[in-house]
Design an enzyme around this catalytic site. Structure first.
Site, mmCIF file in Angstrom:
data_model
loop_
_atom_site.group_PDB
_atom_site.id
_atom_site.type_symbol
_atom_site.label_atom_id
_atom_site.label_comp_id
_atom_site.label_asym_id
_atom_site.label_seq_id
_atom_site.Cartn_x
_atom_site.Cartn_y
_atom_site.Cartn_z
ATOM 1 N N HIS A 1 8.862 -0.702 -6.175
ATOM 2 C CA HIS A 1 7.456 -0.331 -6.326
ATOM 3 C C HIS A 1 7.154 -0.028 -7.789
ATOM 4 O O HIS A 1 7.728 0.877 -8.373
ATOM 5 C CB HIS A 1 7.168 0.896 -5.456
ATOM 6 C CG HIS A 1 5.749 1.343 -5.479
ATOM 7 N ND1 HIS A 1 4.740 0.585 -4.947
ATOM 8 C CD2 HIS A 1 5.184 2.445 -5.970
ATOM 9 C CE1 HIS A 1 3.601 1.227 -5.111
ATOM 10 N NE2 HIS A 1 3.850 2.363 -5.727
ATOM 11 N N ASP B 1 7.169 -3.211 -0.800
ATOM 12 C CA ASP B 1 7.548 -2.557 -2.053
ATOM 13 C C ASP B 1 7.330 -1.050 -1.964
ATOM 14 O O ASP B 1 7.482 -0.341 -2.943
ATOM 15 C CB ASP B 1 6.820 -3.173 -3.253
ATOM 16 C CG ASP B 1 5.430 -2.623 -3.481
ATOM 17 O OD1 ASP B 1 4.804 -2.148 -2.510
ATOM 18 O OD2 ASP B 1 4.951 -2.672 -4.617
ATOM 19 N N GLY C 1 0.796 -1.216 0.000
ATOM 20 C CA GLY C 1 0.000 0.000 0.000
ATOM 21 C C GLY C 1 0.824 1.258 0.000
ATOM 22 O O GLY C 1 1.610 1.517 -0.904
ATOM 23 N N ARG C 2 0.698 2.022 1.047
ATOM 24 C CA ARG C 2 1.416 3.285 1.193
ATOM 25 C C ARG C 2 2.517 3.119 2.214
ATOM 26 O O ARG C 2 2.319 2.538 3.278
ATOM 27 C CB ARG C 2 0.461 4.391 1.657
ATOM 28 C CG ARG C 2 -0.663 4.650 0.691
ATOM 29 C CD ARG C 2 -0.147 5.463 -0.473
ATOM 30 N NE ARG C 2 -1.217 5.766 -1.392
ATOM 31 C CZ ARG C 2 -1.087 5.681 -2.695
ATOM 32 N NH1 ARG C 2 0.043 5.299 -3.228
ATOM 33 N NH2 ARG C 2 -2.079 5.979 -3.488
ATOM 34 N N ALA D 1 7.901 -1.445 -10.692
ATOM 35 C CA ALA D 1 9.110 -1.366 -11.510
ATOM 36 C C ALA D 1 8.888 -1.799 -12.955
ATOM 37 O O ALA D 1 9.770 -1.647 -13.776
ATOM 38 C CB ALA D 1 10.202 -2.226 -10.889
ATOM 39 N N GLU E 1 10.984 7.249 -0.078
ATOM 40 C CA GLU E 1 11.388 6.567 -1.317
ATOM 41 C C GLU E 1 12.269 7.484 -2.141
ATOM 42 O O GLU E 1 11.965 8.660 -2.275
ATOM 43 C CB GLU E 1 10.151 6.150 -2.107
ATOM 44 C CG GLU E 1 9.387 5.066 -1.391
ATOM 45 C CD GLU E 1 8.401 4.340 -2.270
ATOM 46 O OE1 GLU E 1 8.516 4.392 -3.508
ATOM 47 O OE2 GLU E 1 7.513 3.700 -1.716
#
Length: 97
Positions: free
Chosen positions: A61, A37, A12-13, A63, A42
Site C-alpha cells: 500500500h 493493497d 480502498g480500506r 510503497a 497491516e
C-alpha cells in the site's frame, strides 16, 4: 453478484474486505482472481493464508511516495486509457494468473 470470471480489486480500506470470504471464493473458483493493497490488519500477518493464494496479487500500500509519484501515476493511467481505447488492452497489463 460476482461470477467465476470476476477479478476483485480493492484499493480502498482493508476493513471493507472480508478476507476469509475472499480466500474461500478464490479457493472454490467462485471468482478467478483478486488484487489487494490494503488488508484488515497491516502489515498482513505472516500466517495469513492470503500469502499462499496463487490467484491473489498482493501489493504494498503506497510503497512509492516520491516527488513525482502522482505525475507518474497519472501518466500511466492516461497511457492505459489510450491503449484500451485503441486496442482493448492496457499498456501495463499484469499477467500473474
Amino acid at each position: 453478484a460476482m461470477g467465476p470470471q470476476t477479478v476483485f480489486i480493492s484499493l480502498g480500506r482493508g476493513a471493507v474486505v472480508d478476507e476469509k470470504a475472499l480466500h474461500a471464493a478464490l479457493r472454490s473458483n467462485a471468482i478467478s482472481g483478486a488484487a489487494l493493497d490494503v488488508f484488515e490488519k497491516e502489515p498482513l500477518p505472516h500466517d495469513s493464508p492470503l500469502w499462499d493464494d496463487e490467484k491473489l496479487l498482493l501489493t504494498a500500500h503506497n510503497a512509492d511516495l516520491t516527488e513525482d509519484y502522482f505525475k507518474l501515476g497519472w501518466d500511466t493511467f492516461v497511457r492505459n486509457a489510450e491503449s484500451i481505447r485503441a486496442s482493448g488492452q492496457p499498456a501495463t497489463e499484469v499477467d500473474k494468473m
